[in-house]
Design an enzyme around this catalytic site. Structure first.
Site, PDB file in Angstrom:
ATOM      1  N   TYR A 124      36.612  14.793 -11.535  1.00  0.00           N
ATOM      2  CA  TYR A 124      36.896  15.985 -11.187  1.00  0.00           C
ATOM      3  C   TYR A 124      38.432  15.816 -10.442  1.00  0.00           C
ATOM      4  O   TYR A 124      38.834  16.545  -9.659  1.00  0.00           O
ATOM      5  CB  TYR A 124      35.922  16.940 -10.239  1.00  0.00           C
ATOM      6  CG  TYR A 124      34.638  17.261 -10.828  1.00  0.00           C
ATOM      7  CD1 TYR A 124      33.759  16.406 -11.270  1.00  0.00           C
ATOM      8  CD2 TYR A 124      34.349  18.432 -10.641  1.00  0.00           C
ATOM      9  CE1 TYR A 124      32.848  16.652 -11.937  1.00  0.00           C
ATOM     10  CE2 TYR A 124      33.050  19.029 -11.232  1.00  0.00           C
ATOM     11  CZ  TYR A 124      32.231  17.920 -11.969  1.00  0.00           C
ATOM     12  OH  TYR A 124      31.139  18.485 -12.321  1.00  0.00           O
ATOM     13  N   LYS A 169      27.149   4.224 -13.043  1.00  0.00           N
ATOM     14  CA  LYS A 169      26.895   3.775 -14.349  1.00  0.00           C
ATOM     15  C   LYS A 169      27.939   2.505 -14.754  1.00  0.00           C
ATOM     16  O   LYS A 169      29.002   2.628 -15.521  1.00  0.00           O
ATOM     17  CB  LYS A 169      27.418   5.071 -15.320  1.00  0.00           C
ATOM     18  CG  LYS A 169      27.211   4.985 -16.819  1.00  0.00           C
ATOM     19  CD  LYS A 169      25.847   4.888 -17.163  1.00  0.00           C
ATOM     20  CE  LYS A 169      25.682   4.515 -18.709  1.00  0.00           C
ATOM     21  NZ  LYS A 169      24.211   4.367 -19.143  1.00  0.00           N
ATOM     22  N   ASP A 200      21.381   7.196 -15.817  1.00  0.00           N
ATOM     23  CA  ASP A 200      20.448   7.948 -16.916  1.00  0.00           C
ATOM     24  C   ASP A 200      19.178   7.581 -16.403  1.00  0.00           C
ATOM     25  O   ASP A 200      18.189   8.344 -16.658  1.00  0.00           O
ATOM     26  CB  ASP A 200      20.769   7.278 -18.355  1.00  0.00           C
ATOM     27  CG  ASP A 200      21.477   5.899 -18.239  1.00  0.00           C
ATOM     28  OD1 ASP A 200      21.398   5.271 -17.245  1.00  0.00           O
ATOM     29  OD2 ASP A 200      21.564   5.420 -19.279  1.00  0.00           O
ATOM     30  N   ASP A 224      26.690  16.338  -9.442  1.00  0.00           N
ATOM     31  CA  ASP A 224      26.800  17.823  -9.820  1.00  0.00           C
ATOM     32  C   ASP A 224      25.508  17.889 -11.042  1.00  0.00           C
ATOM     33  O   ASP A 224      24.791  18.832 -10.672  1.00  0.00           O
ATOM     34  CB  ASP A 224      28.162  18.045 -10.632  1.00  0.00           C
ATOM     35  CG  ASP A 224      28.482  19.520 -10.760  1.00  0.00           C
ATOM     36  OD1 ASP A 224      27.461  20.459 -10.192  1.00  0.00           O
ATOM     37  OD2 ASP A 224      29.335  19.867 -11.297  1.00  0.00           O
ATOM     38  N   ASP A 228      21.697  20.048 -10.314  1.00  0.00           N
ATOM     39  CA  ASP A 228      21.222  21.065 -11.012  1.00  0.00           C
ATOM     40  C   ASP A 228      19.906  20.637 -11.586  1.00  0.00           C
ATOM     41  O   ASP A 228      18.996  21.576 -11.606  1.00  0.00           O
ATOM     42  CB  ASP A 228      22.347  21.508 -12.007  1.00  0.00           C
ATOM     43  CG  ASP A 228      23.291  22.732 -11.659  1.00  0.00           C
ATOM     44  OD1 ASP A 228      23.593  22.780 -10.604  1.00  0.00           O
ATOM     45  OD2 ASP A 228      23.524  23.516 -12.565  1.00  0.00           O
TER      46      ASP A 228
END
Ligand code: NAD
Length: 332
Positions: A124, A169, A200, A224, A228
């Site tokens: 971002y 990651k 993951d 983020d 969710d």
């Protein structure tokens, strides 16, 4: 204390008034500064947020924010990203805790963890180039950014069970190696027990074993997405609040967006926004913040709940029920 109140678009205009009613029930001395930002504002004036709006926000101590609809203009600069950067709100804190008697997709309620998401860099960064055949976005990880979020997460872990999970990651994204190393060093310095997980496997593990986690620290995009996803663990996107914390300012917003599919129907769940009020009061170090849990438990027991939880109550009926309980039980 000055609080900017930004309803935004869609259901932001329903859930924030309910949250403001709950805040009002505490009878605190607080100056509210209403501001209109977002898509509707852009449609009317051609700008979603002006420099003067930013100055007004900076003249406040904290912000209560609903949600904004993304403006369909390639040159649109995200209102949220701009505020987060301008106020240097580096820690995005998202508690994932089931409410009494409410379960999500897994049917379980034996977990209580917090996702601490780095909020100013990563994917971002806003550094990107968009072309017809090649588009790219720069993923930025800095030692300074990683250190301050790791410190925030470790301080939180110290107040809870002293356990931290670092999510990354780094096997594929070499930029995450710096994040991981800095988080490990910081956890060692704080004496916090930690493990690390690839994002993951973490997504899978959170669905299978959410009870294993306490404080989870990760980079911007991963945080983020994971938060969710975790809304499905607690039963609705309408139940997950968040706080964006910086050294000087704090900004509180539900995790959900403006939900155009249900906006204007009065059926949106205001509990995420009301739980944002709880986080605001905690940030203000007001012990009466705990009353919000009791008030929500009372509303759930009486089945004053919105359709996403299987009820028939409207957004404002839930807000009124929670505010009434607080007015009746708040002894300041
Ligand atoms: P969304 O979170 O708005 O909605 C996703 C689904 O969850 C919808 O079916 C919606 O009805 C449901 N939902 C969300 N909040 C709910 C609530 N409080 N009660 C009951 N159901 C609820 O995500 P979206 O549809 O992908 O995004 C809509 C718009 O919001 C987009 O323009 C998006 O860019 C924007 N958005 C804004 C923010 C923000 O301002 N913080 C965050 C996410 C998305």
């Amino acid at each position: 204390m000055k609080l900017a109140v930004i309803e935004g678009d869609g259901i932001g205009r329903e859930v924030i008034p309910a949250a403001v009613e709950v805040l009002g029930a505490f009878g605190l001395e607080l100056e509210k500064v209403p501001l209109e930002l977002g898509y509707a504002r852009w449609e009317r004036t051609g700008t979603a947020m002006s420099e003067e709006d930013l100055d007004t926000i900076k003249s406040c101590d904290a912000v209560l924010f609903g949600a904004v609809t993304t403006v369909p203009d390639p040159s649109y600069k995200s209102v949220l990203l701009t505020i987060r950067k301008e106020l240097d709100l580096y820690a995005n804190v998202r508690p994932v805790k089931p409410l009494p008697g409410v379960t999500g997709v897994t049917g379980r309620n034996d977990f209580d963890f917090i996702i601490v998401r780095e909020n100013t860099e990563g994917l971002y960064s806003g550094i990107e180039e968009i072309g017809p055949d090649l588009s790219w976005t720069k993923r930025v990880v800095t030692r300074k950014g990683s250190k301050r979020i790791a410190e925030y997460a470790c301080q939180l872990a110290k107040k809870r069970s002293d356990k931290l999970t670092i999510v990354h990651k780094s096997n594929v994204l070499k930029s995450d190696k710096l994040f991981l190393d800095v988080c490990r060093q910081t956890a060692d310095a704080y004496g916090v027990e930690y493990n690390d997980m690839l994002v993951d496997s973490m997504a899978y593990s959170l669905m299978m074993h959410p009870e294993k986690y306490d404080v989870v620290v990760t980079t911007n995009l991963f945080g983020d997405i994971l938060s969710d996803m975790c809304a499905a663990l607690v039963g609705s996107l309408g139940l997950v609040p968040s706080a964006n914390i910086g050294k000087k300012y704090a900004f509180f917003e539900p995790v959900h967006g403006s939900a155009p599919d249900i906006a204007g129907k009065g059926v949106s769940n205001p509990l995420a926004a009301i739980l944002c009020v709880k986080m605001l009061l905690e940030w203000m170090e007001k012990p009466e913040s705990r009353l919000i849990d009791d008030a929500i438990a009372d509303a759930l027991k009486k089945k004053v709940i919105t359709p996403d939880l299987g009820g028939k109550a409207s957004t404002s009926e839930v807000g009124c029920a929670v505010a009434k309980y607080i007015r009746e039980n708040c002894i300041v």
